[in-house]
Design an enzyme around this catalytic site. Structure first.
Site, PDB file in Angstrom:
ATOM      1  N   GLN A  74       0.830  -1.213   0.000  1.00  0.00           N
ATOM      2  CA  GLN A  74       0.000   0.000   0.000  1.00  0.00           C
ATOM      3  C   GLN A  74       0.869   1.270   0.000  1.00  0.00           C
ATOM      4  O   GLN A  74       0.497   2.280  -0.633  1.00  0.00           O
ATOM      5  CB  GLN A  74      -0.992   0.002   1.176  1.00  0.00           C
ATOM      6  CG  GLN A  74      -0.400  -0.047   2.573  1.00  0.00           C
ATOM      7  CD  GLN A  74      -0.109  -1.463   3.066  1.00  0.00           C
ATOM      8  OE1 GLN A  74      -0.022  -2.415   2.286  1.00  0.00           O
ATOM      9  NE2 GLN A  74       0.050  -1.622   4.371  1.00  0.00           N
ATOM     10  N   GLN A  84      29.300 -11.934   6.264  1.00  0.00           N
ATOM     11  CA  GLN A  84      28.296 -12.001   5.204  1.00  0.00           C
ATOM     12  C   GLN A  84      27.264 -13.085   5.502  1.00  0.00           C
ATOM     13  O   GLN A  84      26.062 -12.895   5.315  1.00  0.00           O
ATOM     14  CB  GLN A  84      28.997 -12.306   3.876  1.00  0.00           C
ATOM     15  CG  GLN A  84      28.222 -11.960   2.669  1.00  0.00           C
ATOM     16  CD  GLN A  84      27.692 -10.533   2.702  1.00  0.00           C
ATOM     17  OE1 GLN A  84      26.562 -10.316   2.318  1.00  0.00           O
ATOM     18  NE2 GLN A  84      28.464  -9.571   3.169  1.00  0.00           N
ATOM     19  N   HIS A 128      24.007 -12.564   7.642  1.00  0.00           N
ATOM     20  CA  HIS A 128      22.887 -11.755   7.162  1.00  0.00           C
ATOM     21  C   HIS A 128      21.609 -12.562   7.041  1.00  0.00           C
ATOM     22  O   HIS A 128      20.520 -12.071   7.348  1.00  0.00           O
ATOM     23  CB  HIS A 128      23.200 -11.170   5.773  1.00  0.00           C
ATOM     24  CG  HIS A 128      23.773  -9.793   5.827  1.00  0.00           C
ATOM     25  ND1 HIS A 128      23.061  -8.733   6.314  1.00  0.00           N
ATOM     26  CD2 HIS A 128      24.978  -9.304   5.464  1.00  0.00           C
ATOM     27  CE1 HIS A 128      23.816  -7.633   6.249  1.00  0.00           C
ATOM     28  NE2 HIS A 128      24.984  -7.954   5.740  1.00  0.00           N
ATOM     29  N   GLU A 170      28.548  -9.863  -5.482  1.00  0.00           N
ATOM     30  CA  GLU A 170      28.192  -8.538  -4.962  1.00  0.00           C
ATOM     31  C   GLU A 170      29.427  -7.888  -4.318  1.00  0.00           C
ATOM     32  O   GLU A 170      29.797  -6.773  -4.654  1.00  0.00           O
ATOM     33  CB  GLU A 170      27.072  -8.719  -3.935  1.00  0.00           C
ATOM     34  CG  GLU A 170      26.560  -7.432  -3.324  1.00  0.00           C
ATOM     35  CD  GLU A 170      25.608  -7.712  -2.155  1.00  0.00           C
ATOM     36  OE1 GLU A 170      25.600  -8.860  -1.631  1.00  0.00           O
ATOM     37  OE2 GLU A 170      24.890  -6.785  -1.742  1.00  0.00           O
ATOM     38  N   HIS A 171      30.039  -8.611  -3.343  1.00  0.00           N
ATOM     39  CA  HIS A 171      31.257  -8.122  -2.682  1.00  0.00           C
ATOM     40  C   HIS A 171      32.420  -9.038  -3.045  1.00  0.00           C
ATOM     41  O   HIS A 171      32.279 -10.252  -2.992  1.00  0.00           O
ATOM     42  CB  HIS A 171      31.113  -8.161  -1.152  1.00  0.00           C
ATOM     43  CG  HIS A 171      29.930  -7.419  -0.633  1.00  0.00           C
ATOM     44  ND1 HIS A 171      28.737  -8.046  -0.335  1.00  0.00           N
ATOM     45  CD2 HIS A 171      29.741  -6.113  -0.342  1.00  0.00           C
ATOM     46  CE1 HIS A 171      27.870  -7.151   0.117  1.00  0.00           C
ATOM     47  NE2 HIS A 171      28.442  -5.964   0.118  1.00  0.00           N
ATOM     48  N   ASP A 217      30.328  -1.585   4.155  1.00  0.00           N
ATOM     49  CA  ASP A 217      28.911  -1.676   4.539  1.00  0.00           C
ATOM     50  C   ASP A 217      28.449  -0.436   5.286  1.00  0.00           C
ATOM     51  O   ASP A 217      27.303  -0.010   5.173  1.00  0.00           O
ATOM     52  CB  ASP A 217      28.682  -2.889   5.459  1.00  0.00           C
ATOM     53  CG  ASP A 217      28.796  -4.196   4.719  1.00  0.00           C
ATOM     54  OD1 ASP A 217      28.712  -4.185   3.480  1.00  0.00           O
ATOM     55  OD2 ASP A 217      28.971  -5.243   5.388  1.00  0.00           O
ATOM     56  N   HIS A 271       9.202  13.090 -42.821  1.00  0.00           N
ATOM     57  CA  HIS A 271      10.456  13.523 -42.203  1.00  0.00           C
ATOM     58  C   HIS A 271      11.267  14.355 -43.195  1.00  0.00           C
ATOM     59  O   HIS A 271      11.818  15.402 -42.844  1.00  0.00           O
ATOM     60  CB  HIS A 271      11.268  12.308 -41.755  1.00  0.00           C
ATOM     61  CG  HIS A 271      10.758  11.647 -40.502  1.00  0.00           C
ATOM     62  ND1 HIS A 271       9.512  11.099 -40.414  1.00  0.00           N
ATOM     63  CD2 HIS A 271      11.337  11.459 -39.288  1.00  0.00           C
ATOM     64  CE1 HIS A 271       9.346  10.588 -39.196  1.00  0.00           C
ATOM     65  NE2 HIS A 271      10.436  10.801 -38.487  1.00  0.00           N
TER      66      HIS A 271
END
Lengths: 436, 436
Positions: B186, B254, B257, B322-323, B356, B415
Site C-alpha cells: 500500500q 556475510q 545476514h 556482490e562483494h 557496509d 520527415h
C-alpha cells in the site's frame, strides 16, 4: 486537429503488455530455447519466418555483408557513414574514466568503469527495419568499448540471404560483424541463454513487436534489457515568431510514424494555433502516409492554448514528451526551466528529423512520460561500475570503533568482529569490546 | 564449509517472484490505493500493521523527528553522522555537469543533466530496519539534487509513534524530513500514484519483503524503481599471504545476514583453504547469529580451489559477486583483470564492513550475478538526461540533403519534407526534390 485547454491533458497512455495467450506463447518459446538450444531455434525460425535453416547458416557471412554494399546506392553509403560519424562523435563525449580518490590516511576509494562484455541488438524485419536505428543502438555500445556486439534480425520470408541490404550496410558501418538471421521471441531467448551457435549476452536492446517485448521482459534478470518504447511523440511550443509551415511539417513528421503517435502544439497565440491547424490539413493531404498521419492527428493530435510561454513550459514539463521543439525568440533563455523532455530541439532550424537521423544525439528516447525519470540511449547504458575500496591500516585503526558501533547497533556482531579481529591483532582493542 | 572445484560452480539462484496468490493480493492493494487514495491506505495500514491512523497522522511530525534524538545514544548520532559525511563525500565525486559541444557551423549539441524531482525511499520495519541503509538510499538522491525525498516505513504494531528512533535519526542526518508511517504494497502504491496525503514520486527505491518487491514491479512504468536485491554474497580470493582469522571473519560477516546469503573463498592454496575452513568453524561457534550464519555456510558456503591467482580471478569474473575481497600480495596489480564484481575490496584491511557502514561507496550493490551489467547505487540513479539540439541555419543548409536521403530511404517522406520546407524557404531546394 482539435484545440484544447491545458488542464488535464496528459500524453500518457496505458502500456500494452500483451494478452495472456501471447504471454503464454512467449514463455513456451523461451523455455524451449533454454532447454533445446539450436534445435528449437531452427524449428521456430521455420515456423514463424518460413525459413528452413541449418545451424551453420544462422550466421550472416562476411561475403553476404560485403555483397550488401553492391546492392545499395553509393549515396546511401555516404549518408549513413556521415550519420555514423556524427553519432560516434557525440557519444564519444559521454565516455567516462574510472576514478580514484586518494585519502590522506593512505586509503583509495573509487569507481571502476567498464564496458559490458557482450551486447545483443535486435533489429525488426520488414517495414520496421530502419538503418538509422541500427546506428543508434550499436554505436553507443561500441563507443562504450563493448568488445562483442551481436545483431539478430528475422530473415524475410522471401529471399535467400533474407536480410535487407540497407540494414546490413548500416550494421557494417556501425561496426557489427556478428549477425544472425533469427527473430522474434526465439532470438531474444537465444541471446539471453545462448545456444550452440549463439553465445549468451549481458544485455539485449532494440525495438520489436509485442512478442519481442514480452520475451525481453521474460529474460530480464538473466540479462539486462533496454526499456520498452511506446508510440512516438512530439510536442512543439511555438509563438507568433515561428513559421506555421515549419511547425506543421514537424508535427506531421511525427504523426506519420504510427496511428498511435502523438503530435501536440502548445502555443500562447490563438492566431498561430489556427494557422498551424490549417497548414497541417494542407500538408497532410499531400503526404504519402496521409492515412497513418491523419489517424494520429485525429486521435492524438492537439493544439493546447496557454496564457504565456512560461505556462507552456509547465505544460511541457507535465507531458514530459519524447521530442520537444521550442520555437520562440531566444529559446536558450528557457532551457533552465525545462524539467522533463527526452530531447530538446531549440529554434527554427532544429527540426526533429535532424535529430532522428543525423546530428549525433541518440534517437531512442523515453516515451509515455518516462522522460521524468529516464534518458535517451547513451554510452552509460553499456557500462557498469564497480566500487573500489582499498583501506589502509591507519584508516582501519582510526575508524574501526565507529564501524563496530554501527554494526552492533544493527545487531550484526559478525560484522563488528570482522573489524575487531584486525584491531586486536594490531594491538588496539575495540572500544565496544565489552559488548562482545 | 565444503571444498570444491571451480568448474560449474555458479552463485546464481532462481529469483523469487512470489506466488500467484501474493501477486493477486498485491494487484488488488495497488488498484485500491489508485482508486480510493487515503481511505484505502488507512484501511490497509489498520489491517496489516494494526495501527488505526487518520490521514492527518500519517506524516511523522518535526517534533517526533526531534524527539528521536533524545531516544538514541550520542555515540550513535556521532557515528551515523560521520558515516553520512563519508558517504556524501564519495557520492559528490559522482556528480556530473550538463555539457554542450559547440560546432564550427554555429550548432550546439549537448546533454542536459537534471535530478529527478521527487523520490520515495522505502524502509522496512522491524529487524530489517537498518539505519545504514537509510543513508545509502537517501544520500545519493540528495547529492544528485533531488528537491523532494520522501520516506515511508511501516509503523510497528506496538508503540504509538511506531518508528524506530535510530531510523528517524538516520533519516534526519541524511536530510529527509518528509516521512510517512505506511508500509507494504500500500505504501508503494501511494508513492506511485499519490493519495490526498502523499504526492506521487518519480522513482521508488529501498528494500522490502516480497509484497513490497511485487508492488514495485507492479507500479514500474508509472514510476521508475530500483532493482530488486537478492540474498547478499561475498567472494574472497586469498592466498597464503592472508590471515585465515581475517578471512574467516569476513566470510562469516556475510553469512550472518541471511540463511540464503553466500560466502565463498577462492584460493590457490589447499593449506590456506583448510586453515580457513577450521577458523570458520571456530569463530562460528561463538557468533550470536550462529544459526543463521551456520545454515548459510552449510548451504551456500564453499571453498573453491584454483591453480593460480589469475585462474581465481576468472572464477570471480564468472561469479560476478556482490562483494569481492582480494587479499594477496599487490592486489592493485590484478585490478585490470577483474571484469565482474559489484564492489572490490583490496588488501587485508579492507574488510567488507568497512564498505557496509563507513568508507563512503554505496552498500547497495548488484547481487545474483547482475554485476555483469549493473552497478552499485549512485548519483546516476537519481538523474535523467535530455539531449540538446540547437541546429544553425548553416548546419541545416549543409546537411539537409543527407538527412532527406536517409528519411526517404526509410519511406518517411514526412520527415524529409520537414527539412525540405526549410530548404525551399531559404532558397535551396533539396537534392532529392524529384522524389517528392
Amino acid at each position: 486537429m482539435k484545440i484544447v485547454k491545458a488542464q488535464d491533458f496528459d500524453l500518457r497512455r496505458e502500456v500494452e503488455y500483451g494478452s495472456p495467450e501471447q504471454n503464454e506463447a512467449v514463455r513456451k518459446i523461451v523455455a524451449d530455447i533454454k532447454k533445446e538450444g539450436d534445435a528449437a531455434l531452427l524449428r521456430y525460425t521455420e515456423k514463424f519466418d518460413g525459413m528452413k535453416l541449418e545451424a551453420a547458416s544462422l550466421r550472416v557471412t562476411q561475403e553476404e555483408l560485403h555483397a550488401a554494399y553492391e546492392q545499395v546506392e553509393p549515396s546511401f553509403v555516404e549518408a549513413i557513414s556521415a550519420a555514423a560519424d556524427n553519432i560516434r562523435a557525440f557519444h564519444m563525449k559521454q565516455k567516462r574514466n574510472s576514478w580514484m580518490d586518494l585519502q590522506p590516511d593512505g586509503s583509495l576509494l573509487g569507481q571502476v568503469i567498464r564496458p559490458l562484455h557482450r551486447v545483443g541488438v535486435y533489429v525488426p524485419g520488414g517495414k520496421a527495419a530502419y538503418p538509422s536505428s541500427v546506428l543508434m543502438n550499436v554505436i553507443p555500445a561500441q563507443v562504450a568499448g563493448v568488445p562483442e556486439i551481436v545483431m539478430v534480425t528475422p530473415p524475410a520470408t522471401g529471399g535467400k540471404a533474407g536480410i535487407d541490404p540497407y540494414i546490413l550496410v548500416a550494421a557494417a558501418e556501425a561496426g557489427v560483424n556478428e549477425i544472425y538471421r533469427v527473430g522474434g521471441a526465439q532470438a531474444i531467448a537465444a541471446l539471453a541463454y545462448g545456444t550452440e551457435s549463439i553465445a549468451p549476452v549481458d544485455k539485449i536492446c532494440g525495438p520489436g513487436n509485442i512478442y519481442v517485448a514480452l520475451a525481453k521482459r521474460e529474460v530480464f534478470g538473466a540479462v539486462d534489457i533496454d526499456s520498452i518504447a511506446g508510440p512516438s511523440e512530439i510536442a512543439v511550443l511555438a509563438d507568433d515568431s515561428a513559421d506555421p509551415v515549419y511547425v506543421a511539417a514537424d508535427l506531421l513528421s511525427q504523426a506519420e510514424h504510427d496511428e498511435m503517435a502523438s503530435a501536440i502544439l502548445v502555443t500562447p497565440s490563438e492566431q498561430f494555433a489556427k494557422a498551424c491547424q490549417a497548414e497541417v490539413q494542407r500538408q497532410l493531404a499531400e503526404l504519402p502516409r496521409r492515412d497513418i498521419a491523419g489517424a494520429s492527428i485525429e486521435q492524438y493530435g492537439a493544439v493546447i492554448l496557454v496564457g504565456t510561454i512560461e505556462e507552456g513550459i509547465e505544460v511541457i514539463n507535465r507531458l514530459a514528451p519524447e521530442h520537444f521543439e521550442l520555437i520562440v525568440d531566444n529559446p536558450m533563455g528557457y532551457l533552465a526551466s525545462i524539467r522533463n523532455a527526452g530531447a530538446i530541439f531549440l529554434g527554427p532550424y532544429s527540426s526533429e528529423p535532424v535529430g532522428d537521423y543525423f546530428a549525433g544525439p541518440n534517437h531512442i528516447i523515453p516515451t509515455n512520460g518516462t522522460a521524468r525519470f529516464s534518458s535517451p540511449v547513451e554510452v552509460d547504458d553499456f557500462i557498469k561500475k564497480s566500487s573500489l575500496i582499498y583501506y589502509s591500516k591507519e584508516a582501519l585503526l582510526s575508524n574501526g570503533d565507529t564501524i563496530m558501533e554501527l554494526a552492533r547497533r544493527e545487531g550484526l556482531e559478525g560484522h563488528a568482529r570482522a573489524i575487531e579481529v584486525r584491531l586486536l591483532k594490531e594491538g588496539k582493542a575495540g572500544a565496544n569490546d565489552d559488548n562482545k
